[in-house]
Motif scaffolding. Structure first.
Motif, PDB file in Angstrom:
ATOM      1  N   HIS A  37     111.796  17.265 -36.697  1.00 21.17           N
ATOM      2  CA  HIS A  37     113.065  17.770 -37.190  1.00 21.17           C
ATOM      3  C   HIS A  37     113.212  19.209 -36.719  1.00 21.17           C
ATOM      4  CE1 HIS A  37     115.745  19.179 -40.655  1.00 21.17           C
ATOM      5  NE2 HIS A  37     116.487  18.437 -39.855  1.00 21.17           N
ATOM      6  N   HIS A  38     114.153  19.446 -35.829  1.00 20.49           N
ATOM      7  CA  HIS A  38     114.331  20.769 -35.212  1.00 20.49           C
ATOM      8  C   HIS A  38     113.014  21.287 -34.622  1.00 20.49           C
ATOM      9  CE1 HIS A  38     118.395  20.912 -36.664  1.00 20.49           C
ATOM     10  NE2 HIS A  38     117.998  20.771 -37.919  1.00 20.49           N
ATOM     11  N   GLY A  39     112.253  20.371 -34.015  1.00 18.94           N
ATOM     12  CA  GLY A  39     110.996  20.737 -33.368  1.00 18.94           C
ATOM     13  C   GLY A  39     109.791  20.783 -34.287  1.00 18.94           C
ATOM     14  N   ALA A  40     110.009  20.696 -35.599  1.00 14.63           N
ATOM     15  CA  ALA A  40     108.894  20.746 -36.556  1.00 14.63           C
ATOM     16  C   ALA A  40     108.433  19.322 -36.881  1.00 14.63           C
ATOM     17  CB  ALA A  40     109.329  21.448 -37.834  1.00 14.63           C
ATOM     18  N   PRO A  41     107.127  19.106 -36.964  1.00 15.31           N
ATOM     19  CA  PRO A  41     106.617  17.762 -37.227  1.00 15.31           C
ATOM     20  C   PRO A  41     106.958  17.277 -38.636  1.00 15.31           C
ATOM     21  CG  PRO A  41     104.831  19.353 -37.245  1.00 15.31           C
ATOM     22  CD  PRO A  41     106.060  20.093 -36.816  1.00 15.31           C
ATOM     23  N   ILE A  42     107.137  15.970 -38.740  1.00 18.95           N
ATOM     24  CA  ILE A  42     107.362  15.309 -40.027  1.00 18.95           C
ATOM     25  C   ILE A  42     106.097  14.502 -40.333  1.00 18.95           C
ATOM     26  CG2 ILE A  42     108.771  13.645 -41.302  1.00 18.95           C
ATOM     27  CD1 ILE A  42     110.197  16.306 -40.591  1.00 18.95           C
ATOM     28  N   TYR A  43     105.427  14.854 -41.408  1.00 20.83           N
ATOM     29  CA  TYR A  43     104.162  14.216 -41.767  1.00 20.83           C
ATOM     30  C   TYR A  43     104.403  12.965 -42.611  1.00 20.83           C
ATOM     31  CZ  TYR A  43     102.059  18.457 -39.997  1.00 20.83           C
ATOM     32  OH  TYR A  43     101.680  19.486 -39.182  1.00 20.83           O
ATOM     33  N   GLY A  44     103.603  11.938 -42.350  1.00 19.75           N
ATOM     34  CA  GLY A  44     103.654  10.723 -43.153  1.00 19.75           C
ATOM     35  C   GLY A  44     104.932   9.916 -42.995  1.00 19.75           C
ATOM     36  N   ALA A  45     105.553   9.969 -41.842  1.00 19.87           N
ATOM     37  CA  ALA A  45     106.797   9.217 -41.617  1.00 19.87           C
ATOM     38  C   ALA A  45     106.514   7.719 -41.494  1.00 19.87           C
ATOM     39  CB  ALA A  45     107.486   9.726 -40.350  1.00 19.87           C
ATOM     40  N   THR A  46     107.570   6.948 -41.614  1.00 24.93           N
ATOM     41  CA  THR A  46     107.533   5.512 -41.373  1.00 24.93           C
ATOM     42  C   THR A  46     108.427   5.227 -40.178  1.00 24.93           C
ATOM     43  OG1 THR A  46     107.163   5.007 -43.706  1.00 24.93           O
ATOM     44  CG2 THR A  46     108.082   3.245 -42.353  1.00 24.93           C
ATOM     45  N   VAL A  47     107.950   4.356 -39.284  1.00 23.86           N
ATOM     46  CA  VAL A  47     108.740   3.977 -38.119  1.00 23.86           C
ATOM     47  C   VAL A  47     109.018   2.476 -38.186  1.00 23.86           C
ATOM     48  CG1 VAL A  47     108.868   3.884 -35.603  1.00 23.86           C
ATOM     49  CG2 VAL A  47     107.775   5.837 -36.724  1.00 23.86           C
ATOM     50  N   TYR A  48     110.308   2.146 -38.159  1.00 26.53           N
ATOM     51  CA  TYR A  48     110.761   0.756 -38.129  1.00 26.53           C
ATOM     52  C   TYR A  48     111.042   0.395 -36.682  1.00 26.53           C
ATOM     53  CZ  TYR A  48     111.276   1.691 -43.056  1.00 26.53           C
ATOM     54  OH  TYR A  48     111.024   2.044 -44.359  1.00 26.53           O
ATOM     55  N   VAL A  49     110.674  -0.821 -36.285  1.00 21.75           N
ATOM     56  CA  VAL A  49     110.766  -1.230 -34.889  1.00 21.75           C
ATOM     57  C   VAL A  49     111.627  -2.484 -34.759  1.00 21.75           C
ATOM     58  CG1 VAL A  49     109.455  -1.928 -32.845  1.00 21.75           C
ATOM     59  CG2 VAL A  49     108.461  -0.299 -34.466  1.00 21.75           C
ATOM     60  N   LYS A  50     112.597  -2.410 -33.857  1.00 22.04           N
ATOM     61  CA  LYS A  50     113.428  -3.567 -33.516  1.00 22.04           C
ATOM     62  C   LYS A  50     113.024  -4.029 -32.126  1.00 22.04           C
ATOM     63  CE  LYS A  50     116.837  -6.453 -34.105  1.00 22.04           C
ATOM     64  NZ  LYS A  50     116.733  -7.505 -35.090  1.00 22.04           N
ATOM     65  N   PHE A  51     112.655  -5.303 -31.990  1.00 16.10           N
ATOM     66  CA  PHE A  51     112.256  -5.868 -30.705  1.00 16.10           C
ATOM     67  C   PHE A  51     113.490  -6.225 -29.883  1.00 16.10           C
ATOM     68  CE2 PHE A  51     108.635  -7.920 -33.331  1.00 16.10           C
ATOM     69  CZ  PHE A  51     107.959  -6.720 -33.407  1.00 16.10           C
ATOM     70  N   ASN A  52     113.353  -6.148 -28.554  1.00 16.48           N
ATOM     71  CA  ASN A  52     114.414  -6.533 -27.611  1.00 16.48           C
ATOM     72  C   ASN A  52     115.724  -5.809 -27.895  1.00 16.48           C
ATOM     73  OD1 ASN A  52     112.725  -8.458 -26.255  1.00 16.48           O
ATOM     74  ND2 ASN A  52     112.995  -9.786 -28.016  1.00 16.48           N
ATOM     75  N   ALA A  53     115.631  -4.526 -28.163  1.00 12.97           N
ATOM     76  CA  ALA A  53     116.825  -3.743 -28.484  1.00 12.97           C
ATOM     77  C   ALA A  53     116.807  -2.415 -27.750  1.00 12.97           C
ATOM     78  CB  ALA A  53     116.899  -3.495 -29.987  1.00 12.97           C
ATOM     79  N   LYS A  54     117.976  -2.025 -27.254  1.00 15.26           N
ATOM     80  CA  LYS A  54     118.145  -0.708 -26.647  1.00 15.26           C
ATOM     81  C   LYS A  54     119.135   0.135 -27.455  1.00 15.26           C
ATOM     82  CE  LYS A  54     117.092  -1.779 -21.861  1.00 15.26           C
ATOM     83  NZ  LYS A  54     117.536  -1.643 -20.477  1.00 15.26           N
ATOM     84  N   ASP A  55     119.898  -0.523 -28.308  1.00 16.25           N
ATOM     85  CA  ASP A  55     120.913   0.167 -29.099  1.00 16.25           C
ATOM     86  C   ASP A  55     120.480   0.236 -30.560  1.00 16.25           C
ATOM     87  OD1 ASP A  55     122.654   0.448 -26.884  1.00 16.25           O
ATOM     88  OD2 ASP A  55     123.320  -1.623 -27.157  1.00 16.25           O
ATOM     89  N   PHE A  56     120.969   1.259 -31.249  1.00 15.77           N
ATOM     90  CA  PHE A  56     120.666   1.480 -32.662  1.00 15.77           C
ATOM     91  C   PHE A  56     121.127   0.280 -33.494  1.00 15.77           C
ATOM     92  CE2 PHE A  56     122.146   3.832 -36.652  1.00 15.77           C
ATOM     93  CZ  PHE A  56     120.893   3.826 -37.232  1.00 15.77           C
ATOM     94  N   PRO A  57     120.195  -0.405 -34.166  1.00 17.42           N
ATOM     95  CA  PRO A  57     120.557  -1.574 -34.974  1.00 17.42           C
ATOM     96  C   PRO A  57     121.138  -1.237 -36.345  1.00 17.42           C
ATOM     97  CG  PRO A  57     118.200  -1.574 -34.442  1.00 17.42           C
ATOM     98  CD  PRO A  57     118.764  -0.272 -34.006  1.00 17.42           C
ATOM     99  N   GLY A  58     121.158   0.041 -36.717  1.00 18.34           N
ATOM    100  CA  GLY A  58     121.684   0.446 -38.008  1.00 18.34           C
ATOM    101  C   GLY A  58     120.590   0.947 -38.931  1.00 18.34           C
ATOM    102  N   THR A  59     121.014   1.388 -40.104  1.00 18.07           N
ATOM    103  CA  THR A  59     120.070   1.983 -41.060  1.00 18.07           C
ATOM    104  C   THR A  59     119.467   0.974 -42.033  1.00 18.07           C
ATOM    105  OG1 THR A  59     121.884   2.529 -42.561  1.00 18.07           O
ATOM    106  CG2 THR A  59     121.235   4.220 -40.960  1.00 18.07           C
ATOM    107  N   ASN A  60     119.949  -0.248 -42.025  1.00 17.95           N
ATOM    108  CA  ASN A  60     119.413  -1.278 -42.915  1.00 17.95           C
ATOM    109  C   ASN A  60     118.044  -1.699 -42.396  1.00 17.95           C
ATOM    110  OD1 ASN A  60     118.771  -3.525 -44.418  1.00 17.95           O
ATOM    111  ND2 ASN A  60     120.802  -4.444 -44.267  1.00 17.95           N
ATOM    112  N   ILE A  61     116.989  -1.340 -43.113  1.00 16.83           N
ATOM    113  CA  ILE A  61     115.646  -1.602 -42.613  1.00 16.83           C
ATOM    114  C   ILE A  61     115.313  -3.088 -42.525  1.00 16.83           C
ATOM    115  CG2 ILE A  61     114.750   0.663 -43.231  1.00 16.83           C
ATOM    116  CD1 ILE A  61     113.477  -0.635 -45.702  1.00 16.83           C
ATOM    117  N   SER A  62     116.071  -3.937 -43.194  1.00 19.04           N
ATOM    118  CA  SER A  62     115.831  -5.379 -43.072  1.00 19.04           C
ATOM    119  C   SER A  62     116.248  -5.908 -41.700  1.00 19.04           C
ATOM    120  CB  SER A  62     116.546  -6.151 -44.191  1.00 19.04           C
ATOM    121  OG  SER A  62     117.942  -6.050 -44.034  1.00 19.04           O
TER     122      SER A  62
END
Length: 127
Positions: A37-62
């Motif tokens: 965030h503005h170059g500062a690290p974010i500790y303990g983040a969660t990363v959600y992964v969408k397979f076969n996607a190049k575009d933003f799938p949205g904020t719904n984590i499901s």
């Protein structure tokens, strides 16, 4: 005639299989994602992964296919056992300097030649 049809079928099948994206779990690639965030690290983040996607799938984590949770004291998240293909990574974390949740994402392609390597990426997040 049967031989021509068989050869045509095999050629079509090979082309179709070659064009398929194989993104998903079960591979050898590891992505090390660094949410910032503005170059500062974010500790303990969660990363959600969408397979076969190049575009933003949205904020719904499901809508995402896999979830990787970072360690509370680490500035990165290991996304392990990925196959070659296209992915969209959506990082969510808490920025203690502003006392707010931050979010952001980016697409990434793991190429066949890099499928056994560990690759580092930065994911810009914002409030």
């Amino acid at each position: 005639m049967k031989k021509i049809i068989a050869i045509s079928f095999l050629a079509l099948a090979a082309f179709t299989l070659g064009a398929c994206k194989t993104a998903g779990l079960g591979g050898d690639a590891t992505i090390v994602a660094f949410p910032k965030h503005h170059g500062a690290p974010i500790y303990g983040a969660t990363v959600y992964v969408k397979f076969n996607a190049k575009d933003f799938p949205g904020t719904n984590i499901s809508s995402y296919d896999a979830t990787f949770v970072g360690e509370p004291k680490e500035d990165h998240v290991h996304l392990e056992e990925l196959k070659k293909g296209d992915y969209y990574f959506y990082a969510v974390g808490y920025d203690s300097t502003i006392s707010q949740m931050v979010y952001g994402g980016q697409s990434f392609t793991i190429k066949r030649k890099d499928r056994s390597d560990e690759q580092d990426i930065e994911i810009a997040v914002t409030e």
